[in-house]
Design a protein around this motif. Structure first.
Motif, PDB file in Angstrom:
ATOM      1  N   MET A 141       0.811  -1.209   0.000  1.00  0.00           N
ATOM      2  CA  MET A 141       0.000   0.000   0.000  1.00  0.00           C
ATOM      3  C   MET A 141       0.852   1.269   0.000  1.00  0.00           C
ATOM      4  O   MET A 141       1.966   1.271   0.496  1.00  0.00           O
ATOM      5  CB  MET A 141      -0.899   0.032   1.249  1.00  0.00           C
ATOM      6  CG  MET A 141      -1.802  -1.175   1.393  1.00  0.00           C
ATOM      7  SD  MET A 141      -2.907  -1.483   0.007  1.00  0.00           S
ATOM      8  CE  MET A 141      -3.934  -0.053   0.081  1.00  0.00           C
ATOM      9  N   SER A 142       0.296   2.309  -0.562  1.00  0.00           N
ATOM     10  CA  SER A 142       0.823   3.656  -0.404  1.00  0.00           C
ATOM     11  C   SER A 142      -0.382   4.551  -0.141  1.00  0.00           C
ATOM     12  O   SER A 142      -1.516   4.170  -0.419  1.00  0.00           O
ATOM     13  CB  SER A 142       1.576   4.107  -1.661  1.00  0.00           C
ATOM     14  OG  SER A 142       0.694   4.228  -2.756  1.00  0.00           O
ATOM     15  N   VAL A 143      -0.140   5.705   0.411  1.00  0.00           N
ATOM     16  CA  VAL A 143      -1.232   6.629   0.705  1.00  0.00           C
ATOM     17  C   VAL A 143      -0.915   7.994   0.113  1.00  0.00           C
ATOM     18  O   VAL A 143       0.246   8.364  -0.049  1.00  0.00           O
ATOM     19  CB  VAL A 143      -1.487   6.753   2.234  1.00  0.00           C
ATOM     20  CG1 VAL A 143      -1.994   5.443   2.805  1.00  0.00           C
ATOM     21  CG2 VAL A 143      -0.232   7.204   2.961  1.00  0.00           C
ATOM     22  N   HIS A 144      -1.971   8.700  -0.236  1.00  0.00           N
ATOM     23  CA  HIS A 144      -1.827  10.081  -0.694  1.00  0.00           C
ATOM     24  C   HIS A 144      -3.080  10.837  -0.288  1.00  0.00           C
ATOM     25  O   HIS A 144      -4.085  10.232   0.083  1.00  0.00           O
ATOM     26  CB  HIS A 144      -1.576  10.149  -2.210  1.00  0.00           C
ATOM     27  CG  HIS A 144      -2.628   9.496  -3.045  1.00  0.00           C
ATOM     28  ND1 HIS A 144      -3.777  10.131  -3.426  1.00  0.00           N
ATOM     29  CD2 HIS A 144      -2.713   8.231  -3.549  1.00  0.00           C
ATOM     30  CE1 HIS A 144      -4.515   9.305  -4.148  1.00  0.00           C
ATOM     31  NE2 HIS A 144      -3.905   8.144  -4.230  1.00  0.00           N
ATOM     32  N   THR A 145      -2.986  12.132  -0.335  1.00  0.00           N
ATOM     33  CA  THR A 145      -4.138  12.933   0.081  1.00  0.00           C
ATOM     34  C   THR A 145      -5.275  12.761  -0.905  1.00  0.00           C
ATOM     35  O   THR A 145      -5.063  12.570  -2.097  1.00  0.00           O
ATOM     36  CB  THR A 145      -3.761  14.417   0.194  1.00  0.00           C
ATOM     37  OG1 THR A 145      -3.249  14.872  -1.059  1.00  0.00           O
ATOM     38  CG2 THR A 145      -2.729  14.642   1.289  1.00  0.00           C
ATOM     39  N   GLY A 146      -6.482  12.809  -0.368  1.00  0.00           N
ATOM     40  CA  GLY A 146      -7.682  12.703  -1.186  1.00  0.00           C
ATOM     41  C   GLY A 146      -8.355  14.056  -1.341  1.00  0.00           C
ATOM     42  O   GLY A 146      -7.877  15.065  -0.806  1.00  0.00           O
ATOM     43  N   PRO A 147      -9.460  14.097  -2.038  1.00  0.00           N
ATOM     44  CA  PRO A 147     -10.125  15.372  -2.297  1.00  0.00           C
ATOM     45  C   PRO A 147     -10.648  16.054  -1.034  1.00  0.00           C
ATOM     46  O   PRO A 147     -10.830  17.269  -1.029  1.00  0.00           O
ATOM     47  CB  PRO A 147     -11.279  15.003  -3.240  1.00  0.00           C
ATOM     48  CG  PRO A 147     -11.466  13.541  -3.076  1.00  0.00           C
ATOM     49  CD  PRO A 147     -10.145  12.966  -2.664  1.00  0.00           C
ATOM     50  N   GLY A 148     -10.836  15.315   0.042  1.00  0.00           N
ATOM     51  CA  GLY A 148     -11.329  15.911   1.273  1.00  0.00           C
ATOM     52  C   GLY A 148     -10.243  16.405   2.214  1.00  0.00           C
ATOM     53  O   GLY A 148     -10.534  16.940   3.281  1.00  0.00           O
ATOM     54  N   TYR A 149      -8.976  16.237   1.816  1.00  0.00           N
ATOM     55  CA  TYR A 149      -7.895  16.715   2.681  1.00  0.00           C
ATOM     56  C   TYR A 149      -7.828  18.237   2.591  1.00  0.00           C
ATOM     57  O   TYR A 149      -7.846  18.789   1.491  1.00  0.00           O
ATOM     58  CB  TYR A 149      -6.549  16.101   2.270  1.00  0.00           C
ATOM     59  CG  TYR A 149      -5.543  16.119   3.390  1.00  0.00           C
ATOM     60  CD1 TYR A 149      -5.477  15.066   4.282  1.00  0.00           C
ATOM     61  CD2 TYR A 149      -4.697  17.209   3.582  1.00  0.00           C
ATOM     62  CE1 TYR A 149      -4.576  15.075   5.333  1.00  0.00           C
ATOM     63  CE2 TYR A 149      -3.799  17.228   4.636  1.00  0.00           C
ATOM     64  CZ  TYR A 149      -3.742  16.161   5.507  1.00  0.00           C
ATOM     65  OH  TYR A 149      -2.863  16.178   6.559  1.00  0.00           O
ATOM     66  N   PRO A 150      -7.744  18.930   3.719  1.00  0.00           N
ATOM     67  CA  PRO A 150      -7.775  20.396   3.700  1.00  0.00           C
ATOM     68  C   PRO A 150      -6.622  21.014   2.898  1.00  0.00           C
ATOM     69  O   PRO A 150      -5.458  20.729   3.156  1.00  0.00           O
ATOM     70  CB  PRO A 150      -7.661  20.786   5.171  1.00  0.00           C
ATOM     71  CG  PRO A 150      -8.062  19.562   5.929  1.00  0.00           C
ATOM     72  CD  PRO A 150      -7.677  18.396   5.070  1.00  0.00           C
ATOM     73  N   GLU A 151      -6.970  21.837   1.931  1.00  0.00           N
ATOM     74  CA  GLU A 151      -5.970  22.528   1.089  1.00  0.00           C
ATOM     75  C   GLU A 151      -4.950  23.272   1.931  1.00  0.00           C
ATOM     76  O   GLU A 151      -3.761  23.281   1.617  1.00  0.00           O
ATOM     77  CB  GLU A 151      -6.658  23.522   0.141  1.00  0.00           C
ATOM     78  CG  GLU A 151      -7.409  22.879  -0.997  1.00  0.00           C
ATOM     79  CD  GLU A 151      -6.490  22.417  -2.123  1.00  0.00           C
ATOM     80  OE1 GLU A 151      -5.376  22.951  -2.284  1.00  0.00           O
ATOM     81  OE2 GLU A 151      -6.911  21.492  -2.836  1.00  0.00           O
ATOM     82  N   ARG A 152      -5.403  23.894   3.015  1.00  0.00           N
ATOM     83  CA  ARG A 152      -4.527  24.727   3.837  1.00  0.00           C
ATOM     84  C   ARG A 152      -3.396  23.936   4.481  1.00  0.00           C
ATOM     85  O   ARG A 152      -2.398  24.506   4.882  1.00  0.00           O
ATOM     86  CB  ARG A 152      -5.335  25.453   4.906  1.00  0.00           C
ATOM     87  CG  ARG A 152      -6.018  24.534   5.878  1.00  0.00           C
ATOM     88  CD  ARG A 152      -6.859  25.271   6.923  1.00  0.00           C
ATOM     89  NE  ARG A 152      -7.740  24.400   7.661  1.00  0.00           N
ATOM     90  CZ  ARG A 152      -7.361  23.456   8.510  1.00  0.00           C
ATOM     91  NH1 ARG A 152      -6.087  23.253   8.741  1.00  0.00           N
ATOM     92  NH2 ARG A 152      -8.247  22.708   9.129  1.00  0.00           N
ATOM     93  N   LEU A 153      -3.528  22.609   4.551  1.00  0.00           N
ATOM     94  CA  LEU A 153      -2.497  21.785   5.182  1.00  0.00           C
ATOM     95  C   LEU A 153      -1.502  21.195   4.188  1.00  0.00           C
ATOM     96  O   LEU A 153      -0.481  20.647   4.592  1.00  0.00           O
ATOM     97  CB  LEU A 153      -3.148  20.649   5.972  1.00  0.00           C
ATOM     98  CG  LEU A 153      -4.044  21.052   7.133  1.00  0.00           C
ATOM     99  CD1 LEU A 153      -4.659  19.821   7.781  1.00  0.00           C
ATOM    100  CD2 LEU A 153      -3.277  21.879   8.150  1.00  0.00           C
ATOM    101  N   LEU A 154      -1.796  21.299   2.902  1.00  0.00           N
ATOM    102  CA  LEU A 154      -0.960  20.621   1.901  1.00  0.00           C
ATOM    103  C   LEU A 154       0.475  21.126   1.843  1.00  0.00           C
ATOM    104  O   LEU A 154       1.371  20.388   1.444  1.00  0.00           O
ATOM    105  CB  LEU A 154      -1.608  20.712   0.521  1.00  0.00           C
ATOM    106  CG  LEU A 154      -2.880  19.888   0.354  1.00  0.00           C
ATOM    107  CD1 LEU A 154      -3.482  20.127  -1.024  1.00  0.00           C
ATOM    108  CD2 LEU A 154      -2.616  18.416   0.588  1.00  0.00           C
ATOM    109  N   ASP A 155       0.716  22.369   2.237  1.00  0.00           N
ATOM    110  CA  ASP A 155       2.077  22.903   2.198  1.00  0.00           C
ATOM    111  C   ASP A 155       2.847  22.656   3.489  1.00  0.00           C
ATOM    112  O   ASP A 155       4.021  23.000   3.579  1.00  0.00           O
ATOM    113  CB  ASP A 155       2.051  24.404   1.886  1.00  0.00           C
ATOM    114  CG  ASP A 155       1.668  24.661   0.436  1.00  0.00           C
ATOM    115  OD1 ASP A 155       1.976  23.805  -0.423  1.00  0.00           O
ATOM    116  OD2 ASP A 155       1.051  25.705   0.164  1.00  0.00           O
ATOM    117  N   ASP A 156       2.210  22.060   4.482  1.00  0.00           N
ATOM    118  CA  ASP A 156       2.881  21.749   5.747  1.00  0.00           C
ATOM    119  C   ASP A 156       3.971  20.715   5.470  1.00  0.00           C
ATOM    120  O   ASP A 156       3.712  19.678   4.854  1.00  0.00           O
ATOM    121  CB  ASP A 156       1.847  21.197   6.730  1.00  0.00           C
ATOM    122  CG  ASP A 156       2.439  20.889   8.085  1.00  0.00           C
ATOM    123  OD1 ASP A 156       3.366  20.058   8.163  1.00  0.00           O
ATOM    124  OD2 ASP A 156       1.943  21.456   9.073  1.00  0.00           O
TER     125      ASP A 156
END
Length: 170
Positions: A141-156
């Motif tokens: 398995m691998s994981v990645h952000t989905g459409p419900g992940y908050p945009e504001r956190l993506l640059d963290d």
């Protein structure tokens, strides 16, 4: 002691844990799937304190897994019935049961056997890929952000380290 809420976390596991809270909640749901619907029946089968049971039933009702329905008017008594959302949780309990059968059963064998009434065979839950039907294994398995992940956190930086740059979003 005050309980930490995970309801607002961008994680389906955390949000589910927020509903489940502790082992009693899973055991209450197990009893409902076994056919128990009444407060006194839960107390008797689980040996759970009445105040603890009241809290767990209220949590499951608020979360939409159970609905309360009066079955007696003098005095008023209720039974707790599964909603569609609650019935959909069965696969989770079946998977927990299968894990317990594999890793927690003693030499005497599994304590409860599930039978699939549609085909008449004893069975255990298997978690498989919804596309190819292969068993899901951690190492595959691998994981990645989905459409419900908050945009504001993506640059963290921590989020980027865990999930990459977010280009896999669907």
């Amino acid at each position: 002691m005050r309980r930490t809420s995970f309801d607002g976390w961008p994680c389906s596991i955390a949000r589910t844990v927020d509903i489940l809270g502790d082992g009693w909640t899973l055991l209450v749901l197990r009893e409902v799937f076994y056919g128990e619907t009444r407060f006194d029946g839960f107390v008797e089968s689980l040996g759970i304190a009445r105040n603890t049971l009241t809290d767990r039933l209220r949590r499951l009702e608020t979360a939409g897994l159970l609905t309360r329905s009066a079955y007696q008017s003098e005095p008023v008594r209720h039974e707790y019935l599964l909603t569609d959302k609650g019935r959909d949780f069965f696969g989770v309990l079946a998977a927990v049961n299968a894990w317990g059968d594999r890793w927690q059963s003693g030499a005497e064998g599994v304590p409860v056997v599930m039978r699939h009434t549609a085909c008449g065979h004893d069975t255990q839950a298997q978690v498989v890929c919804s596309s190819c039907d292969e068993p899901l294994r951690h190492e595959d398995m691998s994981v990645h952000t989905g459409p419900g992940y908050p945009e504001r956190l993506l640059d963290d930086p921590a989020v980027r380290a865990r999930f990459g740059d977010g280009t896999n979003r669907q």
